[in-house]
Design an enzyme around this catalytic site. Structure first.
Site, PDB file in Angstrom:
ATOM      1  N   HIS A 112     -55.565  36.166 101.764  1.00  0.00           N
ATOM      2  CA  HIS A 112     -55.771  37.136 102.833  1.00  0.00           C
ATOM      3  C   HIS A 112     -56.437  38.424 102.348  1.00  0.00           C
ATOM      4  O   HIS A 112     -56.905  39.227 103.159  1.00  0.00           O
ATOM      5  CB  HIS A 112     -54.442  37.479 103.506  1.00  0.00           C
ATOM      6  CG  HIS A 112     -54.480  37.335 104.994  1.00  0.00           C
ATOM      7  ND1 HIS A 112     -55.611  37.577 105.743  1.00  0.00           N
ATOM      8  CD2 HIS A 112     -53.514  36.983 105.888  1.00  0.00           C
ATOM      9  CE1 HIS A 112     -55.352  37.377 107.025  1.00  0.00           C
ATOM     10  NE2 HIS A 112     -54.099  37.001 107.137  1.00  0.00           N
ATOM     11  N   ASP A 162     -67.768  19.888 113.876  1.00  0.00           N
ATOM     12  CA  ASP A 162     -68.074  18.472 113.711  1.00  0.00           C
ATOM     13  C   ASP A 162     -68.769  18.272 112.365  1.00  0.00           C
ATOM     14  O   ASP A 162     -69.874  18.766 112.149  1.00  0.00           O
ATOM     15  CB  ASP A 162     -68.980  18.012 114.866  1.00  0.00           C
ATOM     16  CG  ASP A 162     -69.199  16.504 114.880  1.00  0.00           C
ATOM     17  OD1 ASP A 162     -68.977  15.859 113.833  1.00  0.00           O
ATOM     18  OD2 ASP A 162     -69.607  15.981 115.936  1.00  0.00           O
TER      19      ASP A 162
END
Length: 448
Positions: free
Chosen positions: A164, A389
């Site tokens: 993070h 995709d």
């Protein structure tokens, strides 16, 4: 427990990797507050590709290309000891050391095992993520990004975790989308833009920031947090009608014509009130709803909307249990609305200056409150999740992994149908049981 076999573990480096001329990324107070946070873990479930699709080699080759653009993910955290004042400083060295890539198989697990019809999240899901206990401070030794591709009986799960300090959810999902497009097309698209680093530091604050060494030592999870059996995960689905009804109800209860409660705020308030109602807290007890706020467009001047880095800050709405339960959904949503709006450039500057003067409680991390009085709203249904995709079809589900798994962690995803929201909730087992029997809660959520 599911049978999962790690086939290989490797380091993927940026294509045409060169360690010269790479950026050194200095860390802001907003970054450093997360030094003791676990790596966030997310993942997508895909259908199984055609046997002729060279899955692993294509994913690794395209990852190497994606890391050429998103080079901070291939770097490492550097810790500098400042002996003159017994402090430490940190920065990200974009040195091209690479990201970890795990290939695993779980051939006995099917998509139907993974996707329970009632929204339950099976315990074996934690095996589908590449790290169990990485904290941001571990980035000095561990990769800043790790990925695991698990081949199942009839599906593929791509799980990831990231540090993070180097990125937030917005930057991570932008990277993931770029990676998927490269894998699908075989190359970087002509309209692809070079990475824009956030390049931001508040005026008057010098870096690198010095932190007391005692606050930089790795904190250990409490016995309560490390008890896997004490919490369970459940995915709650909010349809367009669920969201519309909650939003309309919240706005009807807010006495202001120029203030509008958003869909996310209405759903968050509904989860906050419902969970706290069953947490067994006294009515005088303070309760917190921590919401991740993207600061990019809240600064003056604002940053680029898609600039890379960590610009998320957890801000807390606070109320007593009595206020939260007695004043209604609209009042609770208004508290969340106010705390989000309060993140102005001036407030950010004040917070940063105060934090530097009095660095403390870094070891508390996101799991500091373990007694059921805090809700943490992570991720966002605005992130581009289902439009990824890799060349064999779009995802069929999104899930969060075990990082920062305190009771009350809510991970928001867009639902697979446009305009819907999925919330993966981590809750104490008894709270979950009572929640599912709560008529007021289930009226506004779709469970099965």
């Amino acid at each position: 427990m599911a049978d999962l076999l790690i086939i290989s573990s490797s380091i993927v480096r940026p294509v045409n990797n060169s360690r010269s001329g790479r950026a050194k990324i200095h860390l802001t107070p907003f970054d450093l507050t997360q030094l003791q946070y676990d790596y966030p873990q997310r993942g997508l479930l895909f259908p199984k590709p055609d046997p002729n699709f060279d899955l692993i080699s294509r994913l690794k080759a395209s990852l190497s290309v994606a890391l050429e653009t998103y080079f901070p993910f291939a770097g490492r955290l550097v810790k500098v000891e400042n002996l003159e004042d017994n402090s430490a400083s940190f920065y990200i060295d974009c040195d091209g050391s690479g990201s970890r890539f795990l290939h695993a198989e779980a051939k006995s697990i099917s998509v139907s095992d993974f996707l329970q019809p009632d929204g339950s999240v099976p315990n074996f899901i934690k095996l589908f993520f590449p790290a169990d206990d990485f904290k941001s401070c571990d980035g000095v030794l561990e990769p800043l990004l790790a990925l695991q591709v698990t081949e199942m009986k009839d599906g593929v799960f791509i799980g990831f975790c990231y540090n993070h300090l180097v990125a937030d959810g917005a930057s991570m999902w932008n990277f993931f989308h770029t990676w998927s497009k490269i894998c699908s097309s075989g190359s970087v698209s002509s309209d692809h833009q070079p990475l824009i680093l956030k390049g931001w530091f508040l005026d008057g604050i010098n870096y690198p920031i010095h932190i007391p060494v005692s606050e930089t030592e790795r904190s250990q999870p409490s016995r309560e947090l490390s008890s896997v059996a004490s919490t369970k995960d459940r995915v709650f689905h909010f349809t367009k009608k669920n969201i519309s009804d909650l939003k309309a109800k919240a706005n009807s209860e807010v006495d202001s014509s120029d203030l509008k409660i958003s869909s996310i705020q209405a759903v968050s308030a509904h989860m906050w009130r419902s969970i706290i109602r069953h947490s067994g807290l006294s009515r005088e007890r303070e309760t917190h709803c921590k919401v991740a706020v993207d600061l990019r467009q809240r600064l003056n001047p604002p940053l680029e909307k898609d600039c890379f880095g960590n610009m998320a800050y957890l801000s807390s709405a606070i109320a007593t249990v009595e206020e939260l339960l007695d004043r209604g959904l609209g009042w609770a949503a208004l508290q969340i609305n106010k705390v989000v709006k309060s993140q102005t450039n001036e407030n950010c500057k004040t917070f940063a200056e105060d934090w530097i003067r009095n660095v403390k409680n870094l070891k508390v991390g996101v799991g500091g409150r373990t007694d059921g009085d805090t809700i943490v709203v992570a991720s966002s249904p605005r992130f581009e999740v289902y439009n990824n995709d890799f060349g064999w079809g779009k995802p069929i589900a999104a899930r969060a992994g075990p990082g920062n798994s305190i009771s009350g962690k809510l991970v928001f995803f867009p639902g697979i149908e446009e305009g819907t929201i999925d919330v993966q909730a981590t809750l104490w087992s008894h709270v979950l049981v009572n929640l599912l029997a709560d008529v007021e809660f289930v009226e506004h959520v779709t469970i099965a």
